[in-house]
Design an enzyme around this catalytic site. Structure first.
Site, PDB file in Angstrom:
ATOM      1  N   ARG A 194      20.054  29.146 -33.760  1.00 42.05           N
ATOM      2  CA  ARG A 194      19.502  29.432 -33.297  1.00 42.05           C
ATOM      3  C   ARG A 194      18.631  30.326 -32.647  1.00 42.05           C
ATOM      4  O   ARG A 194      17.385  30.422 -32.732  1.00 42.05           O
ATOM      5  CB  ARG A 194      19.229  28.325 -31.117  1.00 42.05           C
ATOM      6  CG  ARG A 194      18.880  28.930 -30.442  1.00 42.05           C
ATOM      7  CD  ARG A 194      18.617  28.019 -29.067  1.00 42.05           C
ATOM      8  NE  ARG A 194      19.766  27.331 -29.270  1.00 42.05           N
ATOM      9  CZ  ARG A 194      20.187  28.164 -28.167  1.00 42.05           C
ATOM     10  NH1 ARG A 194      19.527  29.869 -28.244  1.00 42.05           N
ATOM     11  NH2 ARG A 194      21.947  27.755 -27.596  1.00 42.05           N
ATOM     12  N   TYR A 200      -9.262  23.818 -32.396  1.00 39.85           N
ATOM     13  CA  TYR A 200      -8.650  22.449 -33.227  1.00 39.85           C
ATOM     14  C   TYR A 200      -7.699  22.058 -32.072  1.00 39.85           C
ATOM     15  O   TYR A 200      -7.410  21.983 -31.075  1.00 39.85           O
ATOM     16  CB  TYR A 200      -6.985  23.579 -34.152  1.00 39.85           C
ATOM     17  CG  TYR A 200      -5.712  22.764 -34.240  1.00 39.85           C
ATOM     18  CD1 TYR A 200      -5.969  21.158 -34.234  1.00 39.85           C
ATOM     19  CD2 TYR A 200      -3.844  22.525 -33.696  1.00 39.85           C
ATOM     20  CE1 TYR A 200      -4.796  20.065 -35.666  1.00 39.85           C
ATOM     21  CE2 TYR A 200      -3.368  21.646 -34.325  1.00 39.85           C
ATOM     22  CZ  TYR A 200      -3.483  20.667 -34.703  1.00 39.85           C
ATOM     23  OH  TYR A 200      -2.647  19.553 -35.487  1.00 39.85           O
ATOM     24  N   ASP A 242      -5.517  32.565 -33.914  1.00 43.87           N
ATOM     25  CA  ASP A 242      -4.774  31.459 -34.718  1.00 43.87           C
ATOM     26  C   ASP A 242      -5.337  32.178 -36.227  1.00 43.87           C
ATOM     27  O   ASP A 242      -7.006  31.354 -36.241  1.00 43.87           O
ATOM     28  CB  ASP A 242      -5.802  30.306 -34.346  1.00 43.87           C
ATOM     29  CG  ASP A 242      -4.566  28.999 -35.045  1.00 43.87           C
ATOM     30  OD1 ASP A 242      -4.382  29.307 -36.213  1.00 43.87           O
ATOM     31  OD2 ASP A 242      -4.635  27.920 -34.472  1.00 43.87           O
ATOM     32  N   LYS A 245       0.626  24.987 -43.503  1.00 45.73           N
ATOM     33  CA  LYS A 245      -0.525  25.209 -44.061  1.00 45.73           C
ATOM     34  C   LYS A 245      -0.561  25.697 -45.126  1.00 45.73           C
ATOM     35  O   LYS A 245       0.238  25.852 -46.115  1.00 45.73           O
ATOM     36  CB  LYS A 245      -1.544  25.461 -42.722  1.00 45.73           C
ATOM     37  CG  LYS A 245      -1.641  24.651 -41.598  1.00 45.73           C
ATOM     38  CD  LYS A 245      -2.509  22.841 -41.792  1.00 45.73           C
ATOM     39  CE  LYS A 245      -2.271  22.293 -40.974  1.00 45.73           C
ATOM     40  NZ  LYS A 245      -1.165  22.387 -39.273  1.00 45.73           N
TER      41      LYS A 245
END
Length: 378
Positions: A48, A101, A173, A198
């Site tokens: 982690r 978004y 972004d 993406k």
């Protein structure tokens, strides 16, 4: 500094020192043997906190964006959530795009707002409007460019100046543009966020997100919260994104080539009332896009002259363009933002037009894509 394609293939990815493997291994392990109490090998103790496959991805994306540190997460929304909870506290304020978004809008308006964070939506194309939206309690200006799904273009350099004057952070972004077409940190931004689901991953087979920063102290603070909150990229997901980055440049060139041909078809079609693409000279943000982007990307939106049902009908009529959410994969996708990705914004200031269709133009043979759109439009 090496060129983009060279960095994409080599940054953070030296051959494995034990075997000589030229591709970074998938370190499918949760923990690491220690050489005595506190004697960590290469700093790894628990996956982690850090994992060598994830480290390779983080170093590579930082190199591509020109940042000092990259951090990889389980999704783009996990990256955004970690960022918001790192730099904001109850009582703070954030400025977001007025066509953000839908997932970002949902996170800010339905999650962060309940935590005591207020927000204002402003058009990112209007520097004065963004400046006017900043309050004494503002800590963050959040920008997408191009925006999703209206493909508006923000002047990153101008907004970075607004952020500096106000003493706040500018987040960009960069998912639509990718680091291949646009590098916000070099233009004055403080933080870059990507949904690596993406274009960075590029094959519609992984979900992920990254943050890249230009300040070491901020990077350390984000890393602390990344570990404390735990929404990290797993080693296989990190490996898939790292693989995708190796071909990002050649894929983006084809995405752009195909999108430009699609735009030409749409502009000529009598049923299309408006084409939204930054590469068009008539686009309101074209001059800014020319200044800060090397090309204009693979995303295209358009509006149907006959209204919302016509837009829905086009989405339901394509055969090669797959009707589906997401974007940036090798295959072409079509969607109706108002009823799909941006449904959460319905009834708000961020509601998108019902007659809007969004295309993620893939890398198929472009003549096949044009034929499919032609028959869908009728």
């Amino acid at each position: 500094m090496h060129g983009f394609e060279t960095r994409a293939i080599h940054a953070g990815q030296d051959p494995d020192p034990r075997t000589g493997a030229v591709i970074t291994p998938i370190y499918a392990t949760s923990t690491y043997a220690q050489d005595g109490v506190g004697g960590l090998r290469e700093g790894y103790e628990y996956s982690r906190t850090a994992n060598p496959t994830r480290t390779a991805l983080e170093e590579c994306i930082a190199a591509l964006e020109g940042g000092v540190r990259g951090l990889a997460f389980a999704s783009g929304m996990a990256a955004e959530d970690t960022l918001l909870r790192t730099v904001l506290k109850p009582g703070d304020h954030v400025v977001i795009p007025d066509d953000a978004y839908g997932g970002t809008f949902r996170l800010v308006s339905k999650v962060a707002e309940r935590w005591g964070v207020s927000w204002t939506a402003a058009p990112v194309t209007d520097v004065a409007a963004v400046r006017a939206a900043v309050r004494p309690e503002t800590k963050l200006i959040w920008v997408e460019t191009p925006t999703n799904p209206l493909l508006s273009v923000a002047d990153i350099t101008a907004l970075a100046a607004v952020a500096r004057d106000a003493g706040v952070l500018l987040v960009v972004d960069n998912t639509f543009a990718t680091p291949y077409l646009q590098q916000p940190l070099a233009l004055g931004a403080d933080i870059v966020v990507h949904s690596t689901t993406k274009y960075c991953g590029g094959h519609s087979d992984v979900v992920g997100g990254v943050l890249v920063v230009s300040d070491t102290a901020l990077g350390d603070e984000l890393a602390y919260h990344q570990n404390a909150m735990g929404a990290v990229a797993g080693p296989f997901d990190a490996w898939l994104v790292l693989r995708g980055l190796k071909t990002l440049a050649v894929r983006m060139d084809r995405h752009c080539d195909n999108a430009e041909r699609v735009v030409q078809l749409l502009e000529r079609h009598p049923r299309v009332s408006q084409v939204l693409y930054p590469g068009l000279p008539g686009h309101p943000g074209h001059d800014v896009a020319v200044k800060q982007m090397s090309r204009f990307g693979g995303m295209v939106s358009f509006r149907m002259a006959d209204g919302e049902q016509a837009a829905v009908d086009v989405c339901n009529s394509t055969r090669l363009f797959t009707l589906g959410e997401s974007l940036g994969g090798i295959e072409s996708l079509v969607e109706h933002p108002g009823r799909m990705t941006h449904a959460s914004a319905a009834g708000s200031a961020l509601e998108v037009p019902g007659d809007l269709v969004r295309l993620s133009v893939g890398i198929e043979t472009v003549e096949d894509l044009l034929a499919d759109l032609g028959q869908a439009l009728g």
